[in-house]
Design a protein around this motif. Structure first.
Motif, PDB file in Angstrom:
ATOM      1  N   ARG A 205      -3.864   8.348  -2.106  1.00 24.83           N
ATOM      2  CA  ARG A 205      -4.855   7.985  -1.079  1.00 24.83           C
ATOM      3  C   ARG A 205      -4.564   6.603  -0.505  1.00 24.83           C
ATOM      4  N   ILE A 206      -4.049   5.715  -1.337  1.00 21.85           N
ATOM      5  CA  ILE A 206      -3.673   4.386  -0.863  1.00 21.85           C
ATOM      6  C   ILE A 206      -2.449   4.504   0.045  1.00 21.85           C
ATOM      7  N   ARG A 207      -1.483   5.336  -0.360  1.00 27.88           N
ATOM      8  CA  ARG A 207      -0.296   5.542   0.487  1.00 27.88           C
ATOM      9  C   ARG A 207      -0.691   6.185   1.819  1.00 27.88           C
TER      10      ARG A 207
ATOM     11  N   ASP B  56       2.089   2.234  -3.463  1.00 25.62           N
ATOM     12  CA  ASP B  56       1.092   2.394  -4.517  1.00 25.62           C
ATOM     13  C   ASP B  56       1.219   3.766  -5.195  1.00 25.62           C
TER      14      ASP B  56
ATOM     15  N   SER C 284      -3.478   5.734   3.373  1.00 26.72           N
ATOM     16  CA  SER C 284      -4.045   4.655   4.172  1.00 26.72           C
ATOM     17  C   SER C 284      -2.939   3.871   4.865  1.00 26.72           C
TER      18      SER C 284
ATOM     19  N   ASN D 238      -1.255   5.586  -6.148  1.00 27.02           N
ATOM     20  CA  ASN D 238      -2.343   6.441  -5.693  1.00 27.02           C
ATOM     21  C   ASN D 238      -2.013   7.003  -4.309  1.00 27.02           C
TER      22      ASN D 238
ATOM     23  N   LEU E 157       0.831  -1.205   0.000  1.00 25.49           N
ATOM     24  CA  LEU E 157       0.000   0.000   0.000  1.00 25.49           C
ATOM     25  C   LEU E 157       0.866   1.257   0.000  1.00 25.49           C
TER      26      LEU E 157
END
Length: 152
Positions: free
Chosen positions: A55-57, A51, A59, A53, A48
């Motif tokens: 937003r994924i990082r 990633d 998270s 993205n 993650l």
């Protein structure tokens, strides 16, 4: 017909006697432990964090099981939202919070200011921050720790 139910005092007393004793949050948590952190979970967090993205990082940055080396990498992420989530995370190292206290982004510094794991020296620096918002958050957090009835 009304959907409101009106219990008599006798009915309320009977319900109170029949109700189980209220449990504390600690007792409830002890009955429902979190699953153990496995190598598989750590591998997923690492994926993650890498990633494309942001937003994924972000998270990944919020995870309480974030490995230190991954946290270090995310502290230099070009996306401020990732660094904001990292600054909120109470499990990251004090050294990392000290570094984030000097972030160019005001909101990153603001989240360090309200992080209860932020070290005292970082808080002292944030109390002198150029941002009125950051200084205000430092003062607000300090007010939470004063004993009841203490004069300011």
């Amino acid at each position: 017909m009304s959907c409101i139910r009106f219990n008599t005092p006798a009915q309320r007393a009977q319900l109170a006697r029949m109700a189980p004793a209220m449990k504390t949050a600690e007792e409830i948590a002890a009955q429902h432990p979190a699953p153990p952190v496995t190598e598989s979970k750590i591998r997923r967090i690492r994926l993650l964090a890498a990633d494309a993205n942001p937003r994924i990082r972000a998270s990944a940055a919020s995870s309480y099981h974030l490995p230190d080396d991954v946290a270090e990498a995310l502290a230099a992420d070009p996306d401020a939202e990732v660094r904001r989530w990292l600054a909120r995370n109470e499990t990251v190292s004090c050294d990392l919070l000290r570094r984030l206290a000097h972030d160019d982004e005001e909101t990153v510094r603001a989240f360090v200011a309200v992080n209860f794991s932020a070290p005292a020296d970082a808080m002292a620096e944030l109390a002198e921050d150029d941002s009125e918002t950051v200084r205000g958050l430092v003062a607000w957090k300090a007010s939470l720790r004063e004993p009841a009835g203490a004069s300011v």
